[in-house]
Write a protein that holds these residues in place. Structure first.
Motif, PDB file in Angstrom:
ATOM      1  N   LEU A   1       3.749   7.437   3.488  1.00 36.71           N
ATOM      2  CA  LEU A   1       4.365   7.752   4.648  1.00 36.71           C
ATOM      3  C   LEU A   1       4.221   9.335   4.768  1.00 36.71           C
ATOM      4  O   LEU A   1       4.206   9.918   5.701  1.00 36.71           O
ATOM      5  CB  LEU A   1       5.736   7.449   4.652  1.00 36.71           C
ATOM      6  N   GLY A   2       4.358   9.909   3.553  1.00 35.75           N
ATOM      7  CA  GLY A   2       4.202  11.563   3.596  1.00 35.75           C
ATOM      8  C   GLY A   2       2.872  12.015   3.888  1.00 35.75           C
ATOM      9  O   GLY A   2       2.629  12.929   4.640  1.00 35.75           O
ATOM     10  N   LEU A   3       1.722  11.309   3.392  1.00 37.08           N
ATOM     11  CA  LEU A   3       0.423  11.475   4.018  1.00 37.08           C
ATOM     12  C   LEU A   3       0.295  11.475   5.358  1.00 37.08           C
ATOM     13  O   LEU A   3      -0.477  12.049   6.321  1.00 37.08           O
ATOM     14  CB  LEU A   3      -0.459  10.823   3.121  1.00 37.08           C
ATOM     15  N   ALA A   4       0.730  10.156   5.761  1.00 39.13           N
ATOM     16  CA  ALA A   4       0.621  10.018   7.366  1.00 39.13           C
ATOM     17  C   ALA A   4       1.430  11.063   8.267  1.00 39.13           C
ATOM     18  O   ALA A   4       0.820  11.261   9.111  1.00 39.13           O
ATOM     19  CB  ALA A   4       1.093   8.455   7.692  1.00 39.13           C
ATOM     20  N   ALA A   5       2.278  11.598   7.889  1.00 40.86           N
ATOM     21  CA  ALA A   5       3.057  12.474   8.616  1.00 40.86           C
ATOM     22  C   ALA A   5       2.418  13.675   8.554  1.00 40.86           C
ATOM     23  O   ALA A   5       2.630  14.399   9.670  1.00 40.86           O
ATOM     24  CB  ALA A   5       4.775  12.567   7.933  1.00 40.86           C
ATOM     25  N   ALA A   6       2.161  14.326   7.346  1.00 38.25           N
ATOM     26  CA  ALA A   6       1.537  15.595   7.438  1.00 38.25           C
ATOM     27  C   ALA A   6       0.007  15.561   8.131  1.00 38.25           C
ATOM     28  O   ALA A   6      -0.429  16.426   8.715  1.00 38.25           O
ATOM     29  CB  ALA A   6       1.044  15.890   5.764  1.00 38.25           C
ATOM     30  N   TYR A   7      -0.646  14.455   7.837  1.00 44.80           N
ATOM     31  CA  TYR A   7      -2.058  14.276   8.669  1.00 44.80           C
ATOM     32  C   TYR A   7      -1.932  14.006  10.115  1.00 44.80           C
ATOM     33  O   TYR A   7      -2.608  14.826  10.991  1.00 44.80           O
ATOM     34  CB  TYR A   7      -2.915  13.152   8.032  1.00 44.80           C
TER      35      TYR A   7
ATOM     36  N   CYS B   1     -15.585  16.131  10.116  1.00 46.24           N
ATOM     37  CA  CYS B   1     -16.961  16.238  10.627  1.00 46.24           C
ATOM     38  C   CYS B   1     -17.903  15.351  10.500  1.00 46.24           C
ATOM     39  O   CYS B   1     -18.597  14.824  11.285  1.00 46.24           O
ATOM     40  CB  CYS B   1     -17.491  17.757  10.292  1.00 46.24           C
ATOM     41  N   LEU B   2     -17.824  14.572   9.296  1.00 42.06           N
ATOM     42  CA  LEU B   2     -18.495  13.410   8.763  1.00 42.06           C
ATOM     43  C   LEU B   2     -18.086  12.198   9.585  1.00 42.06           C
ATOM     44  O   LEU B   2     -18.678  11.138   9.134  1.00 42.06           O
ATOM     45  CB  LEU B   2     -18.796  13.546   7.373  1.00 42.06           C
ATOM     46  N   ALA B   3     -16.871  12.280  10.320  1.00 44.35           N
ATOM     47  CA  ALA B   3     -16.343  10.929  11.006  1.00 44.35           C
ATOM     48  C   ALA B   3     -16.080   9.845   9.794  1.00 44.35           C
ATOM     49  O   ALA B   3     -16.399   8.765  10.082  1.00 44.35           O
ATOM     50  CB  ALA B   3     -17.441  10.346  11.804  1.00 44.35           C
ATOM     51  N   LEU B   4     -15.543  10.327   8.782  1.00 46.30           N
ATOM     52  CA  LEU B   4     -15.153   9.325   7.672  1.00 46.30           C
ATOM     53  C   LEU B   4     -13.786   8.713   8.112  1.00 46.30           C
ATOM     54  O   LEU B   4     -12.949   9.259   9.017  1.00 46.30           O
ATOM     55  CB  LEU B   4     -14.780  10.202   6.510  1.00 46.30           C
ATOM     56  N   PRO B   5     -13.699   7.170   7.867  1.00 50.95           N
ATOM     57  CA  PRO B   5     -12.412   6.574   8.295  1.00 50.95           C
ATOM     58  C   PRO B   5     -11.364   7.469   7.928  1.00 50.95           C
ATOM     59  O   PRO B   5     -11.129   7.992   6.685  1.00 50.95           O
ATOM     60  CB  PRO B   5     -12.495   5.407   7.488  1.00 50.95           C
ATOM     61  N   ARG B   6     -10.369   7.180   8.735  1.00 53.91           N
ATOM     62  CA  ARG B   6      -8.902   7.991   8.399  1.00 53.91           C
ATOM     63  C   ARG B   6      -8.301   7.680   6.848  1.00 53.91           C
ATOM     64  O   ARG B   6      -7.806   8.604   6.288  1.00 53.91           O
ATOM     65  CB  ARG B   6      -7.862   7.736   9.428  1.00 53.91           C
ATOM     66  N   TYR B   7      -8.104   6.332   6.601  1.00 55.31           N
ATOM     67  CA  TYR B   7      -7.537   5.986   5.418  1.00 55.31           C
ATOM     68  C   TYR B   7      -8.676   6.639   4.212  1.00 55.31           C
ATOM     69  O   TYR B   7      -8.115   6.901   3.039  1.00 55.31           O
ATOM     70  CB  TYR B   7      -7.810   4.517   5.237  1.00 55.31           C
ATOM     71  N   ARG B   8      -9.706   6.769   4.498  1.00 53.16           N
ATOM     72  CA  ARG B   8     -10.655   7.408   3.220  1.00 53.16           C
ATOM     73  C   ARG B   8     -10.409   8.816   3.052  1.00 53.16           C
ATOM     74  O   ARG B   8     -10.215   9.379   2.119  1.00 53.16           O
ATOM     75  CB  ARG B   8     -12.029   7.262   3.500  1.00 53.16           C
ATOM     76  N   ILE B   9     -10.225   9.525   4.234  1.00 53.45           N
ATOM     77  CA  ILE B   9      -9.630  10.997   4.186  1.00 53.45           C
ATOM     78  C   ILE B   9      -8.399  11.051   3.524  1.00 53.45           C
ATOM     79  O   ILE B   9      -8.023  11.963   2.542  1.00 53.45           O
ATOM     80  CB  ILE B   9      -9.690  11.535   5.514  1.00 53.45           C
ATOM     81  N   LEU B  10      -7.270  10.224   3.891  1.00 55.28           N
ATOM     82  CA  LEU B  10      -5.981  10.321   3.286  1.00 55.28           C
ATOM     83  C   LEU B  10      -5.975   9.913   1.800  1.00 55.28           C
ATOM     84  O   LEU B  10      -5.379  10.811   1.046  1.00 55.28           O
ATOM     85  CB  LEU B  10      -5.034   9.265   4.054  1.00 55.28           C
TER      86      LEU B  10
END
Length: 311
Positions: free
Chosen positions: A129-135, A208-217
């Motif tokens: 939840l903290g990652l989701a809130a910050a991102y 910029c590489l259009a990586l999935p959001r879950y992978r970035i997080l």
């Protein structure tokens, strides 16, 4: 092997000599071991965990096997010697005739399992939840953080008592109650760190590489939030053990068939004034040593992993 540098003296180099490379782990271990208190705490924790794991094999008796209990003649006896000079009960017996040493070893298993398990689950929930809130920011950040503020505005013990009064006594319900009162600490800590990392170049490159959001997080952002997460996680394990012991002492924690250290302390509380101190005293010492050892390790981890506190 010799080599001549110009006209100077030959330089001899031992081919077996290896340059020591200071890896991050070596640097971390070196800084952590600078504190003898933290190193001692780590040793104590390791011994306690080993004793808890081996409890069924090293305990003098199974304190919850009714077939081996001596309720009539073995109740509330201090540590005593048998006829051949050996010690019958190292730490005495409780009001049910159970060996206190065995009860403490089995109680450690419950306390450590509940404390570490609830802290781990709370860490996963709070960190996500903290990652989701910050991102995400914006409304998502506002909603999550308002829930965190609301959660932290109530005393933890009060919230846990309300949950257990509604759900009833069981190990699973105790874990749920502790997770509910602890996840907000992880969420706030991870959000603060993730907000700083969110502006780094590697996050922009991943986007910029259009990586999935879950992978970035979880592949890029979360690893860089681990140092403060490890520190608060260590502290919260000690806090979860203490909270579980408090709930069990009040009678709303684990059931009597699977007692923890808190319940063992509660069992002897009413006998303290009559001189039967060992029923509550020894489990209390075990609980105190466990919490202090974990906190010593957590304090040193904070000093080592926090760059602002480094020399």
């Amino acid at each position: 092997m010799s080599a001549v540098v110009g006209q100077g003296t030959p330089v001899v180099k031992d081919p077996g000599a290896k340059d020591k490379v200071e890896t991050p782990f070596r640097r971390f271990a070196s800084e952590f071991m600078e504190s003898r208190l933290a190193l001692g705490g780590l040793v104590v924790i390791s011994i306690i965990i080993l004793l808890a794991i081996l409890a069924p094999f090293i305990s003098p008796q199974d304190p919850y096997d009714l077939a081996v209990l001596d309720i009539m003649d073995g109740r509330m006896e201090p540590g005593s010697l048998s006829g051949d000079g050996s010690i019958t009960y190292w730490l005495g017996t409780d009001d049910q005739g159970r060996d206190m040493l065995s009860g403490i070893l089995y109680g450690l298993r419950i306390s450590l399992t509940v404390g570490a398990g609830s802290a781990f689950i709370a860490c996963m929930v709070g960190a996500s939840l903290g990652l989701a809130a910050a991102y995400a920011g914006g409304r998502t950040d506002s909603i999550i953080m308002r829930i965190v503020d609301l959660q932290l505005s109530f005393p933890s013990i009060l919230v846990a008592l309300m949950i257990l009064a509604f759900l009833g006594k069981s190990i699973t319900n105790v874990v749920i109650a502790i997770v509910v009162v602890e996840w907000a600490y992880y969420a706030r800590t991870v959000r603060g760190t993730a907000l700083v990392e969110r502006r780094r170049e590697y996050i922009e490159a991943a986007e910029c590489l259009a990586l999935p959001r879950y992978r970035i997080l979880f592949r890029h952002l979360l690893p860089n939030c681990l140092p403060p997460l490890i520190v608060i996680g260590t502290m919260q394990v000690a806090r979860a053990i203490a909270l579980e012991a408090t709930l069990s002492f009040l009678g709303l924690g684990v059931p009597i068939t699977e007692p923890s250290l808190g319940l063992l302390i509660a069992n002897g509380y009413e006998y303290m004034l009559s001189g039967k101190y060992w029923i509550s005293f020894y489990p209390g010492i075990a609980l105190l040593v466990t919490i202090v050892a974990i906190n010593l390790v957590g304090d040193q981890l904070r000093d080592v992993l926090n760059p602002r506190l480094q020399k």
